[in-house]
Design a protein around this motif. Structure first.
Motif, PDB file in Angstrom:
ATOM      1  N   PRO A  13       0.808  -1.224   0.000  1.00 30.22           N
ATOM      2  CA  PRO A  13       0.000   0.000   0.000  1.00 30.22           C
ATOM      3  C   PRO A  13       0.842   1.275   0.000  1.00 30.22           C
ATOM      4  CG  PRO A  13      -0.897  -1.572   1.544  1.00 30.22           C
ATOM      5  CD  PRO A  13       0.370  -2.162   1.034  1.00 30.22           C
ATOM      6  N   ASP A  14       2.071   1.186   0.509  1.00 31.82           N
ATOM      7  CA  ASP A  14       2.857   2.422   0.589  1.00 31.82           C
ATOM      8  C   ASP A  14       3.431   2.828  -0.741  1.00 31.82           C
ATOM      9  OD1 ASP A  14       4.200   0.823   3.457  1.00 31.82           O
ATOM     10  OD2 ASP A  14       2.430   2.125   3.303  1.00 31.82           O
ATOM     11  N   ARG A  15       3.828   1.854  -1.544  1.00 28.27           N
ATOM     12  CA  ARG A  15       4.497   2.250  -2.775  1.00 28.27           C
ATOM     13  C   ARG A  15       3.828   1.608  -4.005  1.00 28.27           C
ATOM     14  NH1 ARG A  15       7.692  -1.643  -4.465  1.00 28.27           N
ATOM     15  NH2 ARG A  15       8.065  -3.378  -3.058  1.00 28.27           N
ATOM     16  N   ALA A  16       2.548   1.892  -4.160  1.00 27.86           N
ATOM     17  CA  ALA A  16       1.858   1.391  -5.351  1.00 27.86           C
ATOM     18  C   ALA A  16       2.043   2.373  -6.495  1.00 27.86           C
ATOM     19  CB  ALA A  16       0.375   1.218  -5.042  1.00 27.86           C
ATOM     20  N   GLU A  17       1.981   1.863  -7.706  1.00 23.06           N
ATOM     21  CA  GLU A  17       2.128   2.742  -8.863  1.00 23.06           C
ATOM     22  C   GLU A  17       0.868   3.551  -9.050  1.00 23.06           C
ATOM     23  OE1 GLU A  17       4.978   0.480 -11.954  1.00 23.06           O
ATOM     24  OE2 GLU A  17       2.916  -0.218 -11.852  1.00 23.06           O
ATOM     25  N   GLN A  18       1.013   4.695  -9.723  1.00 21.50           N
ATOM     26  CA  GLN A  18      -0.151   5.543  -9.945  1.00 21.50           C
ATOM     27  C   GLN A  18      -0.431   5.673 -11.432  1.00 21.50           C
ATOM     28  OE1 GLN A  18       1.337   8.553  -6.622  1.00 21.50           O
ATOM     29  NE2 GLN A  18      -0.471   9.248  -7.672  1.00 21.50           N
ATOM     30  N   GLY A  19      -1.655   6.042 -11.733  1.00 24.08           N
ATOM     31  CA  GLY A  19      -2.014   6.258 -13.131  1.00 24.08           C
ATOM     32  C   GLY A  19      -2.224   4.968 -13.899  1.00 24.08           C
ATOM     33  N   LYS A  20      -2.609   3.911 -13.184  1.00 23.77           N
ATOM     34  CA  LYS A  20      -2.741   2.610 -13.848  1.00 23.77           C
ATOM     35  C   LYS A  20      -4.180   2.145 -13.894  1.00 23.77           C
ATOM     36  CE  LYS A  20       1.684   2.191 -14.075  1.00 23.77           C
ATOM     37  NZ  LYS A  20       2.239   2.660 -15.318  1.00 23.77           N
ATOM     38  N   LEU A  21      -4.493   1.417 -14.942  1.00 21.94           N
ATOM     39  CA  LEU A  21      -5.800   0.778 -15.043  1.00 21.94           C
ATOM     40  C   LEU A  21      -5.584  -0.724 -14.875  1.00 21.94           C
ATOM     41  CD1 LEU A  21      -8.815   0.465 -15.854  1.00 21.94           C
ATOM     42  CD2 LEU A  21      -8.083   0.549 -18.215  1.00 21.94           C
ATOM     43  N   CYS A 171      -6.977   8.643 -14.208  1.00 18.12           N
ATOM     44  CA  CYS A 171      -5.597   8.160 -14.349  1.00 18.12           C
ATOM     45  C   CYS A 171      -4.659   9.249 -14.836  1.00 18.12           C
ATOM     46  CB  CYS A 171      -5.546   6.978 -15.323  1.00 18.12           C
ATOM     47  SG  CYS A 171      -6.385   5.522 -14.699  1.00 18.12           S
ATOM     48  N   TRP A 172      -5.103  10.022 -15.833  1.00 16.32           N
ATOM     49  CA  TRP A 172      -4.172  10.975 -16.415  1.00 16.32           C
ATOM     50  C   TRP A 172      -4.197  12.314 -15.679  1.00 16.32           C
ATOM     51  CZ3 TRP A 172      -4.340  15.604 -19.129  1.00 16.32           C
ATOM     52  CH2 TRP A 172      -3.148  15.934 -19.788  1.00 16.32           C
ATOM     53  N   GLU A 173      -5.415  12.832 -15.459  1.00 18.47           N
ATOM     54  CA  GLU A 173      -5.492  14.167 -14.871  1.00 18.47           C
ATOM     55  C   GLU A 173      -5.185  14.146 -13.380  1.00 18.47           C
ATOM     56  OE1 GLU A 173      -9.195  16.157 -15.899  1.00 18.47           O
ATOM     57  OE2 GLU A 173      -8.961  17.406 -14.116  1.00 18.47           O
ATOM     58  N   LEU A 174      -5.796  13.211 -12.674  1.00 12.79           N
ATOM     59  CA  LEU A 174      -5.645  13.200 -11.220  1.00 12.79           C
ATOM     60  C   LEU A 174      -4.572  12.231 -10.753  1.00 12.79           C
ATOM     61  CD1 LEU A 174      -9.450  13.197 -10.317  1.00 12.79           C
ATOM     62  CD2 LEU A 174      -7.902  15.119 -10.255  1.00 12.79           C
ATOM     63  N   LYS A 175      -3.910  11.557 -11.679  1.00 13.56           N
ATOM     64  CA  LYS A 175      -2.830  10.622 -11.355  1.00 13.56           C
ATOM     65  C   LYS A 175      -3.289   9.550 -10.373  1.00 13.56           C
ATOM     66  CE  LYS A 175       0.520  13.085 -13.397  1.00 13.56           C
ATOM     67  NZ  LYS A 175      -0.430  13.952 -14.118  1.00 13.56           N
ATOM     68  N   GLY A 176      -4.502   9.055 -10.597  1.00 13.56           N
ATOM     69  CA  GLY A 176      -5.006   8.020  -9.699  1.00 13.56           C
ATOM     70  C   GLY A 176      -5.014   6.666 -10.399  1.00 13.56           C
ATOM     71  N   ASN A 177      -5.695   5.697  -9.808  1.00 11.59           N
ATOM     72  CA  ASN A 177      -5.774   4.354 -10.369  1.00 11.59           C
ATOM     73  C   ASN A 177      -7.214   3.962 -10.619  1.00 11.59           C
ATOM     74  OD1 ASN A 177      -3.059   3.922 -10.334  1.00 11.59           O
ATOM     75  ND2 ASN A 177      -3.036   2.786  -8.412  1.00 11.59           N
ATOM     76  N   MET A 178      -7.366   2.973 -11.475  1.00 15.56           N
ATOM     77  CA  MET A 178      -8.701   2.440 -11.731  1.00 15.56           C
ATOM     78  C   MET A 178      -8.643   0.923 -11.693  1.00 15.56           C
ATOM     79  SD  MET A 178     -10.281   4.653 -14.827  1.00 15.56           S
ATOM     80  CE  MET A 178     -11.491   3.437 -15.240  1.00 15.56           C
ATOM     81  N   VAL A 179      -9.665   0.329 -11.118  1.00 18.08           N
ATOM     82  CA  VAL A 179      -9.778  -1.125 -11.102  1.00 18.08           C
ATOM     83  C   VAL A 179     -11.195  -1.470 -11.528  1.00 18.08           C
ATOM     84  CG1 VAL A 179      -9.637  -3.201  -9.697  1.00 18.08           C
ATOM     85  CG2 VAL A 179      -8.176  -1.271  -9.151  1.00 18.08           C
ATOM     86  N   VAL A 180     -11.334  -2.269 -12.578  1.00 17.79           N
ATOM     87  CA  VAL A 180     -12.679  -2.641 -13.042  1.00 17.79           C
ATOM     88  C   VAL A 180     -12.757  -4.157 -13.179  1.00 17.79           C
ATOM     89  CG1 VAL A 180     -13.098  -0.487 -14.249  1.00 17.79           C
ATOM     90  CG2 VAL A 180     -12.093  -2.368 -15.467  1.00 17.79           C
ATOM     91  N   LEU A 181     -13.949  -4.674 -12.944  1.00 19.40           N
ATOM     92  CA  LEU A 181     -14.171  -6.115 -13.084  1.00 19.40           C
ATOM     93  C   LEU A 181     -15.117  -6.362 -14.248  1.00 19.40           C
ATOM     94  CD1 LEU A 181     -13.965  -9.034 -11.761  1.00 19.40           C
ATOM     95  CD2 LEU A 181     -16.130  -8.515 -10.727  1.00 19.40           C
ATOM     96  N   VAL A 182     -14.746  -7.311 -15.100  1.00 20.70           N
ATOM     97  CA  VAL A 182     -15.612  -7.699 -16.219  1.00 20.70           C
ATOM     98  C   VAL A 182     -15.687  -9.221 -16.219  1.00 20.70           C
ATOM     99  CG1 VAL A 182     -15.920  -7.654 -18.712  1.00 20.70           C
ATOM    100  CG2 VAL A 182     -14.877  -5.715 -17.578  1.00 20.70           C
ATOM    101  N   HIS A 183     -16.868  -9.762 -16.436  1.00 23.76           N
ATOM    102  CA  HIS A 183     -16.976 -11.215 -16.533  1.00 23.76           C
ATOM    103  C   HIS A 183     -16.622 -11.662 -17.938  1.00 23.76           C
ATOM    104  CE1 HIS A 183     -18.770 -11.629 -12.666  1.00 23.76           C
ATOM    105  NE2 HIS A 183     -19.767 -10.830 -12.963  1.00 23.76           N
ATOM    106  N   ASP A 184     -15.952 -12.779 -18.028  1.00 23.38           N
ATOM    107  CA  ASP A 184     -15.679 -13.342 -19.344  1.00 23.38           C
ATOM    108  C   ASP A 184     -16.703 -14.444 -19.567  1.00 23.38           C
ATOM    109  OD1 ASP A 184     -14.709 -14.321 -21.670  1.00 23.38           O
ATOM    110  OD2 ASP A 184     -12.734 -14.851 -20.910  1.00 23.38           O
ATOM    111  N   SER A 185     -17.531 -14.252 -20.591  1.00 25.99           N
ATOM    112  CA  SER A 185     -18.615 -15.205 -20.740  1.00 25.99           C
ATOM    113  C   SER A 185     -18.174 -16.497 -21.387  1.00 25.99           C
ATOM    114  CB  SER A 185     -19.743 -14.583 -21.555  1.00 25.99           C
ATOM    115  OG  SER A 185     -19.215 -14.052 -22.752  1.00 25.99           O
TER     116      SER A 185
END
Lengths: 266, 386
Positions: A13-21, A171-185
């Motif tokens: 948690p201390d040194r995670a990368e930023q701006g990643k999806l 990700c780009w403007e706020l330099k944050g991260n995104m995590v999304v879940l998608v089901h593979d049918s």
């Protein structure tokens, strides 16, 4: 968060990368344990988290979060967590006419609309509050899960547009991260879902794919996790790294081991 | 708001006590021990409701599906606030039975029923419910009926302790005051006085579709829209979601929807591969899920999935339901004449079990299950053949 998974992903948690999806997908199994992992990971990393929870209620995540060591109610109270409970919001939208546009406003429309109200909600939730000192490290958007939006009448292109807008902002403007879940049918031939999954796979930096075992149900090995690091912006000169592990989910943690090295087998 | 908080965490009764305790500045990390229904712990306790019991794994409130064998396979029962989807067998012979067992269990426990159908008048459905077996005399009779085919040793053991055959093999947690899960005699009808004493609401589509209730603009087919409004109305009026200040409801609402997705509901997913209404059913299931999660209700839906042309819709429907059970009867297939299957009427597939409030779920180890309908009893057994 699962400590073993942090080791495999080489983050803390201390040194995670930023701006990643990060894309989570599951095929023939339930990949929701990954969502719980990332939710507790980013809350422990002191990030401002916007969680769009479309498939389960708040109490579900809260109870599992307690097992993993975070309190969602307290995080919500102190403003660290903005929680959109999709189920409750949908019931409000469908049964009562609301004056302001709601995030899930598209449920009232007959034709497939777009997810602009939902994006406005996310942007509003994660915009930096200029109160002087920075309380939170960076913003994070978590979505569980995107396949539900397809079930509710959104086209794959509309969902991809939404992710694109979110990526540009978070990700780009706020330099944050995104995590999304998608089901593979899988072999269910869900074309819209395949378009969505392929489109997201090309955009993400990290793909975690939870698969059921090819040989069927096993009591000691619940599935297989494929970790794929990608560098979408760079050229393909560098090969993408990919690792495969098998896992077993326990009450409060998940244990990972190399293929065939389950403690039950050895 | 306190009312919203308690009804929001209705699904996890033990867990909700922990969550609300944290609001009172008590540390949120409280050890949750197993509670007998008598002890009073911190936090608002749900008065124990007839016909429910907490799950041993996560304190989730469970109701019986009407078939104790199925309850065991599902990890104790159907969780309150969730949907049990039954994929109908090809000729729709056995799925109405499961539907009726669920409703009959509701009547025996005194729950409120909501029966929705596009084909049959709910009043007729209720007349055809199986009679519950409540006497000791009847229990002994069908014990021999059920167990006489087992191997001799187990038969001997069971005969010595015949009274205990009816209890589930694992005693799951504290048992509430009335018994959880009853047996039914499929050859007899539920006594009329029990049906009349129960509180039930019927939704028969041909009657409701002609009346014009206030229809909100929504892209669902009119049948689904009316049904959703009806369900929401009952939940609100009778106070199952805790939001109505006049009504203090301490009962479960059992919702049964028959043949959802069939053309009789106005949906064309069984007729055309890419119809105009391909999202109607999934939207309906989503909004229904939202209604159930915030109320004291449990729902059974039977759906003719073998008729749905577009396989993608079946995958989406599965993702939007909590428990999915598929029935495959042997009638008309080559297995009917297969001597290996002569004792059974079909296979039962537990396709999905939810992980509610938990990382893990109670999956049974056995995946090959067969069912048979004996004279009086619907049994589910491990299929030793495959």
């Amino acid at each position: 968060m699962f400590v073993e998974l942090n080791n495999l992903l080489n983050t803390t948690p201390d040194r995670a990368e930023q701006g990643k999806l990060t894309l989570l997908c599951d095929a023939k199994t339930d990949g929701s344990f990954l969502v719980h992992h990332f939710l507790s990971f980013y809350l422990k990393a002191n990030c401002k988290v916007c969680f769009v929870a479309l498939i389960q209620s708040f109490s579900h995540y809260s109870i599992v979060g307690q097992k993993l060591g975070v309190s969602l109610t307290m995080a919500r109270e102190r403003g660290q967590l903005v929680f959109l409970e999709g189920l409750k919001s949908a019931v409000d939208v469908v049964f009562q006419a609301q004056k302001e546009p709601q995030p899930l406003q598209f449920l009232r429309e007959a034709n497939a609309g777009n997810l602009k109200p939902l994006f406005e909600f996310v942007r509003e939730a994660l915009k930096p509050v200029d109160s002087g000192e920075a309380r939170w490290t960076y913003p994070v958007l978590l979505v569980d899960d995107l396949s539900v939006l397809l079930s509710l009448g959104m086209g794959a292109v509309a969902v991809l547009d939404f992710i694109h807008y979110c990526r540009a902002t978070v990700c780009w403007e706020l330099k944050g991260n995104m995590v999304v879940l998608v089901h593979d049918s899988g072999d269910a031939e869900d074309e819209e879902n395949d378009i969505l999954l392929n489109g997201l796979s090309h955009q993400s930096h990290l793909i975690l794919r939870a698969e059921g075992l090819a040989t069927g149900f096993c009591r000691d090995v619940h599935g297989q996790l494929r970790i794929l690091w990608r560098r979408p912006s760079q050229s393909t000169a560098q090969r993408d790294q990919s690792f495969t592990y098998q896992y077993k989910i326990q009450d409060k943690s998940v244990s990972f081991f190399a293929k065939g090295m389950s403690p039950a087998v050895l | 708001m306190a009312a919203v908080a308690t009804c929001d965490s209705v699904a996890g009764s033990t867990g909700s006590a922990v969550a609300t305790a944290s609001k009172r500045n008590v540390t949120s990390f409280q050890k949750r021990g197993p509670r007998a229904s008598g002890t009073n712990d911190s936090g608002p306790r749900l008065v124990s409701i007839a016909g429910t019991r907490p799950s041993v794994r996560n304190g989730q409130l469970l109701v019986s599906t009407g078939l104790p064998a199925l309850d065991q396979l599902l990890g104790g029962g159907l969780a309150v606030g969730t949907v049990l989807l039954i994929e109908e067998d090809k000729y729709n012979i056995y799925s109405p039975l499961l539907f009726k067992y669920f409703l009959a269990e509701g009547i025996v426990n005194g729950h409120t029923l909501l029966v929705a159908s596009a084909k049959e008048d709910p009043a007729n459905i209720l007349q055809e419910l199986p009679a519950p077996l409540l006497d000791d005399k009847c229990k002994k009779e069908f014990d021999e009926d059920v167990y006489n085919h087992k191997t001799p040793e187990s038969n001997i053991k069971m005969k010595i302790a015949w009274r205990y055959q009816l209890l589930p093999k694992m005693e799951i947690g504290p048992v509430s005051s009335s018994r959880f899960g009853h047996y039914y005699d499929a050859s007899k009808r539920m006594p009329q006085e029990l049906i009349e004493a129960s509180n039930w609401h019927g939704f028969f589509l041909p009657e409701k579709i002609s009346s014009t209730l206030k229809v909100e603009p929504c892209s669902l087919t009119p049948g689904y829209t009316k049904l959703l409004q009806f369900i929401q109305n009952i939940i609100y009026e009778e106070g199952f979601d805790g939001s109505n200040p006049q009504k203090k409801q301490r009962n479960i609402l059992r919702i049964g929807i028959q043949n959802l997705g069939s053309p009789l509901w106005g949906d064309d997913i069984c007729c055309a591969e890419n119809g105009g209404n391909s999202h109607s059913l999934t939207k309906f299931l989503y909004v229904l899920r939202g209604l159930l999660r915030t109320s004291l209700s449990a729902c059974i839906i039977t759906m003719p999935t073998h008729l749905i042309q577009n396989k993608a819709i079946i995958a989406r429907v599965t993702n939007l339901s909590d428990i999915v059970v598929g029935l495959e009867s042997f009638i008309g297939s080559e297995r009917e004449t297969n001597p290996l299957y002569k004792d059974y009427h079909g296979l039962i597939h537990i396709r999905q079990i939810p992980r509610l409030n938990n990382l893990i779920c109670d999956e049974s180890d056995v995946k090959d299950l067969a069912f048979k309908l004996k004279r009086k009893l619907f049994t589910i057994e491990v299929d030793f053949i495959s």
